[in-house]
Design a protein around this motif. Structure first.
Motif, PDB file in Angstrom:
ATOM      1  N   ASP A 220      11.926  -6.212 -11.383  1.00 23.85           N
ATOM      2  CA  ASP A 220      10.622  -6.677 -11.848  1.00 23.85           C
ATOM      3  C   ASP A 220      10.693  -8.190 -12.081  1.00 23.85           C
ATOM      4  N   GLU A 221       9.577  -8.787 -12.443  1.00 24.93           N
ATOM      5  CA  GLU A 221       9.475 -10.240 -12.603  1.00 24.93           C
ATOM      6  C   GLU A 221      10.501 -10.787 -13.613  1.00 24.93           C
ATOM      7  N   ASP A 222      10.654 -10.119 -14.748  1.00 23.26           N
ATOM      8  CA  ASP A 222      11.614 -10.555 -15.773  1.00 23.26           C
ATOM      9  C   ASP A 222      13.039 -10.533 -15.231  1.00 23.26           C
ATOM     10  N   LEU A 223      13.422  -9.416 -14.637  1.00 23.20           N
ATOM     11  CA  LEU A 223      14.782  -9.273 -14.134  1.00 23.20           C
ATOM     12  C   LEU A 223      15.069 -10.234 -12.988  1.00 23.20           C
ATOM     13  N   ARG A 224      14.093 -10.410 -12.100  1.00 26.89           N
ATOM     14  CA  ARG A 224      14.262 -11.354 -10.991  1.00 26.89           C
ATOM     15  C   ARG A 224      14.501 -12.759 -11.543  1.00 26.89           C
TER      16      ARG A 224
ATOM     17  N   ALA B 195      18.237  10.130 -11.686  1.00 26.78           N
ATOM     18  CA  ALA B 195      18.798   9.167 -10.739  1.00 26.78           C
ATOM     19  C   ALA B 195      18.184   7.784 -10.914  1.00 26.78           C
ATOM     20  N   SER B 196      17.057   7.690 -11.591  1.00 25.44           N
ATOM     21  CA  SER B 196      16.349   6.411 -11.751  1.00 25.44           C
ATOM     22  C   SER B 196      16.821   5.593 -12.941  1.00 25.44           C
ATOM     23  N   TRP B 197      17.769   6.091 -13.721  1.00 28.97           N
ATOM     24  CA  TRP B 197      18.294   5.331 -14.857  1.00 28.97           C
ATOM     25  C   TRP B 197      19.487   4.503 -14.395  1.00 28.97           C
ATOM     26  N   TYR B 198      19.443   3.197 -14.669  1.00 29.46           N
ATOM     27  CA  TYR B 198      20.487   2.274 -14.231  1.00 29.46           C
ATOM     28  C   TYR B 198      21.011   1.462 -15.409  1.00 29.46           C
ATOM     29  N   THR B 199      22.319   1.217 -15.403  1.00 26.88           N
ATOM     30  CA  THR B 199      22.937   0.383 -16.426  1.00 26.88           C
ATOM     31  C   THR B 199      22.425  -1.047 -16.299  1.00 26.88           C
TER      32      THR B 199
ATOM     33  N   LEU C 127      17.826   0.824 -17.808  1.00 24.26           N
ATOM     34  CA  LEU C 127      16.403   0.746 -17.464  1.00 24.26           C
ATOM     35  C   LEU C 127      16.043   1.948 -16.630  1.00 24.26           C
ATOM     36  N   ASP C 128      14.762   2.260 -16.647  1.00 22.11           N
ATOM     37  CA  ASP C 128      14.248   3.375 -15.854  1.00 22.11           C
ATOM     38  C   ASP C 128      13.476   2.802 -14.679  1.00 22.11           C
ATOM     39  N   ALA C 129      14.121   2.782 -13.516  1.00 27.43           N
ATOM     40  CA  ALA C 129      13.535   2.171 -12.329  1.00 27.43           C
ATOM     41  C   ALA C 129      12.386   2.977 -11.734  1.00 27.43           C
ATOM     42  N   ALA C 130      12.126   4.176 -12.241  1.00 30.54           N
ATOM     43  CA  ALA C 130      11.044   5.009 -11.717  1.00 30.54           C
ATOM     44  C   ALA C 130       9.753   4.874 -12.512  1.00 30.54           C
ATOM     45  N   HIS C 131       9.785   4.194 -13.630  1.00 25.65           N
ATOM     46  CA  HIS C 131       8.616   4.173 -14.517  1.00 25.65           C
ATOM     47  C   HIS C 131       8.285   2.777 -15.010  1.00 25.65           C
ATOM     48  N   GLN C 132       7.618   2.012 -14.174  1.00 24.74           N
ATOM     49  CA  GLN C 132       7.156   0.696 -14.616  1.00 24.74           C
ATOM     50  C   GLN C 132       5.882   0.847 -15.440  1.00 24.74           C
ATOM     51  N   VAL C 133       5.774  -0.007 -16.450  1.00 26.23           N
ATOM     52  CA  VAL C 133       4.554  -0.109 -17.244  1.00 26.23           C
ATOM     53  C   VAL C 133       4.119  -1.568 -17.174  1.00 26.23           C
ATOM     54  N   ASP C 134       2.903  -1.805 -16.688  1.00 24.47           N
ATOM     55  CA  ASP C 134       2.405  -3.170 -16.486  1.00 24.47           C
ATOM     56  C   ASP C 134       3.376  -4.002 -15.651  1.00 24.47           C
ATOM     57  N   GLY C 135       3.991  -3.367 -14.646  1.00 19.05           N
ATOM     58  CA  GLY C 135       4.883  -4.069 -13.738  1.00 19.05           C
ATOM     59  C   GLY C 135       6.275  -4.339 -14.281  1.00 19.05           C
ATOM     60  N   LYS C 136       6.617  -3.756 -15.432  1.00 16.54           N
ATOM     61  CA  LYS C 136       7.927  -3.996 -16.047  1.00 16.54           C
ATOM     62  C   LYS C 136       8.628  -2.670 -16.316  1.00 16.54           C
ATOM     63  N   TYR C 137       9.947  -2.700 -16.200  1.00 12.27           N
ATOM     64  CA  TYR C 137      10.738  -1.504 -16.470  1.00 12.27           C
ATOM     65  C   TYR C 137      11.016  -1.372 -17.963  1.00 12.27           C
ATOM     66  N   PRO C 138      10.841  -0.180 -18.520  1.00 10.43           N
ATOM     67  CA  PRO C 138      11.223   0.022 -19.919  1.00 10.43           C
ATOM     68  C   PRO C 138      12.743  -0.024 -20.057  1.00 10.43           C
TER      69      PRO C 138
ATOM     70  N   ALA D  30      19.652  12.180 -25.586  1.00  9.75           N
ATOM     71  CA  ALA D  30      19.061  11.375 -26.662  1.00  9.75           C
ATOM     72  C   ALA D  30      18.727   9.943 -26.244  1.00  9.75           C
ATOM     73  N   VAL D  31      18.513   9.712 -24.963  1.00 11.41           N
ATOM     74  CA  VAL D  31      18.102   8.389 -24.499  1.00 11.41           C
ATOM     75  C   VAL D  31      16.735   8.083 -25.091  1.00 11.41           C
ATOM     76  N   ARG D  32      16.586   6.852 -25.620  1.00  6.13           N
ATOM     77  CA  ARG D  32      15.310   6.500 -26.252  1.00  6.13           C
ATOM     78  C   ARG D  32      14.913   5.073 -25.918  1.00  6.13           C
ATOM     79  N   PRO D  33      13.614   4.806 -25.862  1.00  8.01           N
ATOM     80  CA  PRO D  33      13.156   3.446 -25.550  1.00  8.01           C
ATOM     81  C   PRO D  33      13.454   2.482 -26.696  1.00  8.01           C
ATOM     82  N   ILE D  34      13.857   1.261 -26.330  1.00  8.45           N
ATOM     83  CA  ILE D  34      14.093   0.228 -27.337  1.00  8.45           C
ATOM     84  C   ILE D  34      13.303  -1.047 -27.061  1.00  8.45           C
ATOM     85  N   ALA D  35      12.769  -1.188 -25.844  1.00  7.00           N
ATOM     86  CA  ALA D  35      11.922  -2.340 -25.515  1.00  7.00           C
ATOM     87  C   ALA D  35      11.061  -1.970 -24.314  1.00  7.00           C
ATOM     88  N   ALA D  36       9.874  -2.540 -24.273  1.00  6.47           N
ATOM     89  CA  ALA D  36       8.946  -2.246 -23.176  1.00  6.47           C
ATOM     90  C   ALA D  36       9.292  -3.005 -21.901  1.00  6.47           C
ATOM     91  N   SER D  37      10.135  -4.033 -22.029  1.00  4.34           N
ATOM     92  CA  SER D  37      10.490  -4.854 -20.875  1.00  4.34           C
ATOM     93  C   SER D  37      11.822  -5.548 -21.130  1.00  4.34           C
TER      94      SER D  37
END
Length: 155
Positions: free
Chosen positions: A39-43, A89-93, A105-116, A128-135
């Motif tokens: 995504d834009e941030d990671l790039r 398979a979409s979870w990446y270190t 990050l979850d490469a299968a589920h972008q929100v507003d163009g960003k990976y959670p 027990a994987v849990r979200p800690i940031a939206a991007s």
């Protein structure tokens, strides 16, 4: 107001331990190999620095933001095989926390163009994987402000 990615990258360069930047060809090869696009941030991050250690130099850093060549499926990094029993398979270190735990990050589920960005604790992974940031930019801003603590574990 959140900091811009440009401000965050300047802080990484000024106060932390960034690797040299990835080239556009390295980014393209990574995306082809993985089958998903940064995504834009990671790039922006990887074209600025191909990974970084925050607060302390590698290998002593709590936050080791992985270079492109070290990013892999979380289930391969954390479990004995590349099998759906060990998480999607979409979870990446993304960040090695130096104790068999990762930020992923979850490469299968972008929100507003960003990976959670998710916390992946090795003892309870993948249940027990849990979200800690939206991007990634939100994660990086919180990490840089953390004083080298895992901000999502406070409180």
């Amino acid at each position: 107001m959140p900091k811009s990615m440009k401000e965050l990258l300047a802080e990484v360069s000024a106060n932390h331990f960034p690797n040299p930047p990835a080239t556009p060809a390295q980014v393209a090869a990574f995306e082809k190999r993985m089958g998903w696009k940064l995504d834009e941030d990671l790039r922006a991050f990887y074209l600025h620095c191909d990974g970084a250690a925050l607060f302390r130099r590698f290998p002593d850093a709590n936050y080791h933001l992985l270079p492109l060549e070290q990013i892999r499926r979380a289930r391969v990094a954390m479990r004995p095989g590349d099998d759906d029993r060990f998480g999607p398979a979409s979870w990446y270190t993304l960040v090695d926390l130096q104790d068999s735990d990762y930020v992923i990050l979850d490469a299968a589920h972008q929100v507003d163009g960003k990976y959670p960005v998710l916390d992946a604790y090795h003892e309870t992974f993948p249940e027990a994987v849990r979200p800690i940031a939206a991007s990634f930019s939100e994660f990086l801003e919180k990490a840089l402000a953390s004083g080298d603590e895992f901000f999502w574990l406070k409180g």
